[in-house]
Design a protein around this motif. Structure first.
Motif, mmCIF file in Angstrom:
data_model
loop_
_atom_site.group_PDB
_atom_site.id
_atom_site.type_symbol
_atom_site.label_atom_id
_atom_site.label_comp_id
_atom_site.label_asym_id
_atom_site.label_seq_id
_atom_site.Cartn_x
_atom_site.Cartn_y
_atom_site.Cartn_z
ATOM 1 N N GLN A 7 0.833 -1.201 0.000
ATOM 2 C CA GLN A 7 0.000 0.000 0.000
ATOM 3 C C GLN A 7 0.868 1.251 0.000
ATOM 4 O O GLN A 7 0.589 2.216 -0.725
ATOM 5 N N ILE A 8 1.939 1.239 0.780
ATOM 6 C CA ILE A 8 2.856 2.380 0.820
ATOM 7 C C ILE A 8 3.540 2.536 -0.533
ATOM 8 O O ILE A 8 3.709 3.650 -1.027
ATOM 9 N N GLU A 9 3.931 1.426 -1.155
ATOM 10 C CA GLU A 9 4.545 1.483 -2.479
ATOM 11 C C GLU A 9 3.597 2.173 -3.462
ATOM 12 O O GLU A 9 4.001 3.086 -4.191
ATOM 13 N N GLY A 10 2.348 1.768 -3.482
ATOM 14 C CA GLY A 10 1.371 2.384 -4.379
ATOM 15 C C GLY A 10 1.173 3.858 -4.081
ATOM 16 O O GLY A 10 1.086 4.686 -4.998
ATOM 17 N N LEU A 11 1.104 4.201 -2.815
ATOM 18 C CA LEU A 11 0.930 5.594 -2.416
ATOM 19 C C LEU A 11 2.114 6.448 -2.851
ATOM 20 O O LEU A 11 1.940 7.557 -3.378
ATOM 21 N N LEU A 12 3.334 5.949 -2.665
ATOM 22 C CA LEU A 12 4.519 6.702 -3.074
ATOM 23 C C LEU A 12 4.567 6.890 -4.585
ATOM 24 O O LEU A 12 4.912 7.969 -5.081
ATOM 25 N N LEU A 13 4.230 5.846 -5.330
ATOM 26 C CA LEU A 13 4.228 5.962 -6.785
ATOM 27 C C LEU A 13 3.171 6.964 -7.252
ATOM 28 O O LEU A 13 3.417 7.772 -8.153
ATOM 29 N N ALA A 14 1.995 6.943 -6.619
ATOM 30 C CA ALA A 14 0.938 7.892 -6.974
ATOM 31 C C ALA A 14 1.342 9.317 -6.607
ATOM 32 O O ALA A 14 1.136 10.252 -7.399
ATOM 33 N N MET A 15 1.930 9.503 -5.432
ATOM 34 C CA MET A 15 2.368 10.827 -5.003
ATOM 35 C C MET A 15 3.460 11.362 -5.929
ATOM 36 O O MET A 15 3.451 12.535 -6.304
ATOM 37 N N GLY A 16 4.384 10.497 -6.313
ATOM 38 C CA GLY A 16 5.430 10.910 -7.244
ATOM 39 C C GLY A 16 4.844 11.334 -8.577
ATOM 40 O O GLY A 16 5.245 12.351 -9.155
ATOM 41 N N SER A 17 3.866 10.587 -9.087
ATOM 42 C CA SER A 17 3.211 10.945 -10.348
ATOM 43 C C SER A 17 2.467 12.268 -10.229
ATOM 44 O O SER A 17 2.499 13.095 -11.139
ATOM 45 N N LEU A 18 1.802 12.470 -9.113
ATOM 46 C CA LEU A 18 1.077 13.720 -8.884
ATOM 47 C C LEU A 18 2.035 14.909 -8.866
ATOM 48 O O LEU A 18 1.809 15.919 -9.547
ATOM 49 N N LEU A 19 3.108 14.802 -8.102
ATOM 50 C CA LEU A 19 4.072 15.898 -8.028
ATOM 51 C C LEU A 19 4.727 16.153 -9.387
ATOM 52 O O LEU A 19 4.936 17.298 -9.771
ATOM 53 N N ARG A 20 5.039 15.084 -10.116
ATOM 54 C CA ARG A 20 5.643 15.223 -11.441
ATOM 55 C C ARG A 20 4.669 15.938 -12.396
ATOM 56 O O ARG A 20 5.060 16.818 -13.158
ATOM 57 N N THR A 21 3.387 15.603 -12.326
ATOM 58 C CA THR A 21 2.380 16.256 -13.171
ATOM 59 C C THR A 21 2.250 17.735 -12.823
ATOM 60 O O THR A 21 2.198 18.592 -13.711
ATOM 61 N N LEU A 22 2.218 18.047 -11.527
ATOM 62 C CA LEU A 22 2.148 19.449 -11.107
ATOM 63 C C LEU A 22 3.361 20.224 -11.605
ATOM 64 O O LEU A 22 3.240 21.368 -12.064
ATOM 65 N N LYS A 23 4.530 19.593 -11.543
ATOM 66 C CA LYS A 23 5.760 20.233 -12.025
ATOM 67 C C LYS A 23 5.702 20.429 -13.536
ATOM 68 O O LYS A 23 6.013 21.512 -14.042
ATOM 69 N N ASP A 24 5.279 19.399 -14.258
ATOM 70 C CA ASP A 24 5.209 19.477 -15.721
ATOM 71 C C ASP A 24 4.220 20.548 -16.188
ATOM 72 O O ASP A 24 4.411 21.161 -17.237
#
Length: 90
Positions: A7-24
């Motif tokens: 669950q933590i792995e999924g959460l970290l991957l989702a958070m990373g994708s979210l932050l990357r999208t906000l940055k992009d």
């Protein structure tokens, strides 16, 4: 593997994708992300009765996101995790 770890792995991957999208999209800069993660790490580094291993456990998600977001083409979860471990011990 423990279900909570997955669950933590999924959460970290989702958070990373979210932050990357906000940055992009230009809504947050890499510098702002790094400041945010540094602030989180500073707050987490003040253990209240935690063992060093537990402090490292608290720091892991922060360090994972920092390492993951520094790369334009992020590696797999396993390789980022290994890099975080090397950074901590290196």
């Amino acid at each position: 593997m423990n279900t909570a770890n997955l669950q933590i792995e999924g959460l970290l991957l989702a958070m990373g994708s979210l932050l990357r999208t906000l940055k992009d999209k230009g809504l947050i800069s890499q510098e702002e992300i790094e400041r945010m993660l540094q602030e989180a790490e500073n707050r987490a580094s003040r253990p209240e009765g935690l063992s060093p291993a537990n402090v490292n456990a608290v720091m892991f998600p922060i360090r994972f996101l920092g390492r993951d977001l520094r790369d334009e083409n992020p590696d797999s979860y396993t390789s980022v995790t290994a890099a975080v471990g090397r950074d901590r011990h290196g």
